[in-house]
Scaffold this motif. Structure first.
Motif, PDB file in Angstrom:
ATOM      1  N   GLU A 152     -16.870 -15.013   3.993  1.00 56.98           N
ATOM      2  CA  GLU A 152     -16.222 -15.166   5.517  1.00 56.98           C
ATOM      3  C   GLU A 152     -17.605 -15.327   6.486  1.00 56.98           C
ATOM      4  OE1 GLU A 152     -11.754 -13.433   5.978  1.00 56.98           O
ATOM      5  OE2 GLU A 152     -13.579 -11.944   5.421  1.00 56.98           O
ATOM      6  N   LEU A 153     -18.588 -14.191   6.052  1.00 58.14           N
ATOM      7  CA  LEU A 153     -19.808 -14.046   6.846  1.00 58.14           C
ATOM      8  C   LEU A 153     -20.589 -15.378   6.493  1.00 58.14           C
ATOM      9  CD1 LEU A 153     -20.758 -10.516   5.929  1.00 58.14           C
ATOM     10  CD2 LEU A 153     -19.690 -11.544   8.459  1.00 58.14           C
ATOM     11  N   LYS A 154     -20.615 -15.958   5.378  1.00 54.78           N
ATOM     12  CA  LYS A 154     -21.303 -17.255   5.092  1.00 54.78           C
ATOM     13  C   LYS A 154     -20.875 -18.394   5.757  1.00 54.78           C
ATOM     14  CE  LYS A 154     -22.752 -20.324   1.262  1.00 54.78           C
ATOM     15  NZ  LYS A 154     -22.931 -20.409  -0.106  1.00 54.78           N
ATOM     16  N   SER A 155     -19.622 -18.461   5.891  1.00 54.99           N
ATOM     17  CA  SER A 155     -18.682 -19.455   6.645  1.00 54.99           C
ATOM     18  C   SER A 155     -19.128 -19.575   8.117  1.00 54.99           C
ATOM     19  CB  SER A 155     -17.299 -19.260   6.442  1.00 54.99           C
ATOM     20  OG  SER A 155     -16.638 -20.441   7.168  1.00 54.99           O
ATOM     21  N   ILE A 156     -18.977 -18.292   8.525  1.00 55.13           N
ATOM     22  CA  ILE A 156     -19.486 -18.080  10.220  1.00 55.13           C
ATOM     23  C   ILE A 156     -20.947 -18.529  10.332  1.00 55.13           C
ATOM     24  CG2 ILE A 156     -20.059 -16.144  12.047  1.00 55.13           C
ATOM     25  CD1 ILE A 156     -17.559 -14.675  10.808  1.00 55.13           C
ATOM     26  N   SER A 157     -21.638 -18.112   9.567  1.00 53.16           N
ATOM     27  CA  SER A 157     -23.110 -18.514   9.386  1.00 53.16           C
ATOM     28  C   SER A 157     -23.545 -20.114   9.541  1.00 53.16           C
ATOM     29  CB  SER A 157     -24.170 -17.792   8.467  1.00 53.16           C
ATOM     30  OG  SER A 157     -24.014 -16.431   8.294  1.00 53.16           O
ATOM     31  N   GLN A 158     -22.633 -20.774   8.590  1.00 50.58           N
ATOM     32  CA  GLN A 158     -22.909 -21.898   8.409  1.00 50.58           C
ATOM     33  C   GLN A 158     -22.362 -22.599   9.708  1.00 50.58           C
ATOM     34  OE1 GLN A 158     -20.635 -22.575   4.711  1.00 50.58           O
ATOM     35  NE2 GLN A 158     -22.493 -22.533   3.571  1.00 50.58           N
ATOM     36  N   LYS A 159     -21.348 -22.100  10.318  1.00 51.80           N
ATOM     37  CA  LYS A 159     -20.850 -23.020  11.352  1.00 51.80           C
ATOM     38  C   LYS A 159     -21.837 -22.704  12.710  1.00 51.80           C
ATOM     39  CE  LYS A 159     -16.663 -23.008  14.489  1.00 51.80           C
ATOM     40  NZ  LYS A 159     -15.355 -22.446  14.610  1.00 51.80           N
ATOM     41  N   SER A 160     -22.267 -21.701  12.729  1.00 50.78           N
ATOM     42  CA  SER A 160     -23.368 -21.105  13.772  1.00 50.78           C
ATOM     43  C   SER A 160     -24.643 -22.179  13.575  1.00 50.78           C
ATOM     44  CB  SER A 160     -23.637 -19.685  13.662  1.00 50.78           C
ATOM     45  OG  SER A 160     -24.667 -19.560  14.808  1.00 50.78           O
ATOM     46  N   ARG A 161     -25.093 -22.225  12.424  1.00 45.07           N
ATOM     47  CA  ARG A 161     -26.297 -23.262  12.221  1.00 45.07           C
ATOM     48  C   ARG A 161     -25.912 -24.423  12.561  1.00 45.07           C
ATOM     49  NH1 ARG A 161     -28.502 -22.265   6.367  1.00 45.07           N
ATOM     50  NH2 ARG A 161     -29.663 -24.155   7.149  1.00 45.07           N
ATOM     51  N   ALA A 162     -24.873 -25.004  12.186  1.00 47.23           N
ATOM     52  CA  ALA A 162     -24.687 -26.467  12.512  1.00 47.23           C
ATOM     53  C   ALA A 162     -24.603 -26.649  14.020  1.00 47.23           C
ATOM     54  CB  ALA A 162     -22.966 -26.872  12.015  1.00 47.23           C
ATOM     55  N   ILE A 163     -23.855 -25.689  14.870  1.00 52.24           N
ATOM     56  CA  ILE A 163     -23.873 -25.846  16.354  1.00 52.24           C
ATOM     57  C   ILE A 163     -25.252 -25.768  16.715  1.00 52.24           C
ATOM     58  CG2 ILE A 163     -23.162 -24.697  18.303  1.00 52.24           C
ATOM     59  CD1 ILE A 163     -20.766 -24.175  16.587  1.00 52.24           C
ATOM     60  N   LEU A 164     -26.179 -24.849  16.215  1.00 57.43           N
ATOM     61  CA  LEU A 164     -27.636 -24.768  16.647  1.00 57.43           C
ATOM     62  C   LEU A 164     -28.336 -25.965  16.431  1.00 57.43           C
ATOM     63  CD1 LEU A 164     -28.235 -21.206  15.524  1.00 57.43           C
ATOM     64  CD2 LEU A 164     -28.217 -21.935  17.719  1.00 57.43           C
ATOM     65  N   GLU A 165     -28.308 -26.719  15.253  1.00 53.63           N
ATOM     66  CA  GLU A 165     -28.978 -27.940  14.927  1.00 53.63           C
ATOM     67  C   GLU A 165     -28.390 -29.047  16.092  1.00 53.63           C
ATOM     68  OE1 GLU A 165     -28.158 -28.911  10.856  1.00 53.63           O
ATOM     69  OE2 GLU A 165     -29.145 -27.116  10.170  1.00 53.63           O
ATOM     70  N   SER A 166     -27.195 -29.041  16.443  1.00 52.75           N
ATOM     71  CA  SER A 166     -26.711 -30.019  17.561  1.00 52.75           C
ATOM     72  C   SER A 166     -27.336 -29.640  18.746  1.00 52.75           C
ATOM     73  CB  SER A 166     -25.275 -29.999  17.406  1.00 52.75           C
ATOM     74  OG  SER A 166     -24.685 -29.108  18.322  1.00 52.75           O
ATOM     75  N   LEU A 167     -27.822 -28.466  19.317  1.00 52.27           N
ATOM     76  CA  LEU A 167     -28.359 -28.081  20.503  1.00 52.27           C
ATOM     77  C   LEU A 167     -29.722 -28.301  20.436  1.00 52.27           C
ATOM     78  CD1 LEU A 167     -26.206 -24.835  21.140  1.00 52.27           C
ATOM     79  CD2 LEU A 167     -25.958 -26.974  22.328  1.00 52.27           C
ATOM     80  N   GLY A 168     -30.318 -28.550  19.236  1.00 54.01           N
ATOM     81  CA  GLY A 168     -31.832 -28.685  19.548  1.00 54.01           C
ATOM     82  C   GLY A 168     -32.690 -27.455  19.000  1.00 54.01           C
ATOM     83  N   PRO A 169     -33.898 -27.885  18.896  1.00 46.81           N
ATOM     84  CA  PRO A 169     -34.911 -26.751  18.517  1.00 46.81           C
ATOM     85  C   PRO A 169     -35.031 -25.615  19.475  1.00 46.81           C
ATOM     86  CG  PRO A 169     -36.231 -28.533  19.239  1.00 46.81           C
ATOM     87  CD  PRO A 169     -34.612 -29.040  19.425  1.00 46.81           C
TER      88      PRO A 169
END
Length: 112
Positions: free
Chosen positions: A41-58
């Motif tokens: 579950e923590l991995k899934s949350i982390s993956q979702k967060s990272r995907a959104i961060l990538e869409s927001l830019g550096p």
């Protein structure tokens, strides 16, 4: 003397990270049962967060998070609170409190 030099170098290193582009923020997220989340579950949350961060830019960088009882305490680097709030909204993550870090201390700051 050697210990003082090492402590000074560590302090400079942590200051350099803190002084990099953007401001460091701590986000408090209330997630009931957070302490009982499984590694998957923590991995899934982390993956979702990272995907959104990538869409927001550096300009927004997730540094790390701590899970403690029913809370997540997350450390981010960003230009402002608004982009952190946007990340939370897009991810469906709570952001109960977003505070700017005004200083960093640790054992190295106590050294002579």
């Amino acid at each position: 003397m050697r210990n003082s030099l090492i402590a000074f170098i560590l302090m400079l290193t942590s200051t350099a990270v803190f002084a990099a582009d953007g401001q460091q923020y701590i986000i408090e997220r209330t997630i009931p049962g957070a302490q009982n989340l499984t590694p998957a579950e923590l991995k899934s949350i982390s993956q979702k967060s990272r995907a959104i961060l990538e869409s927001l830019g550096p300009e927004i960088v997730w540094q790390q998070s701590y899970v403690a009882e029913d809370k997540f305490y997350c450390v981010y680097q960003a230009p402002n609170k608004e982009i952190i709030a946007k990340h939370a909204k897009l991810g469906g993550f709570p952001a109960d409190k977003i505070v700017a870090v005004s200083g960093v201390i640790g054992p190295q700051t106590a050294a002579d």
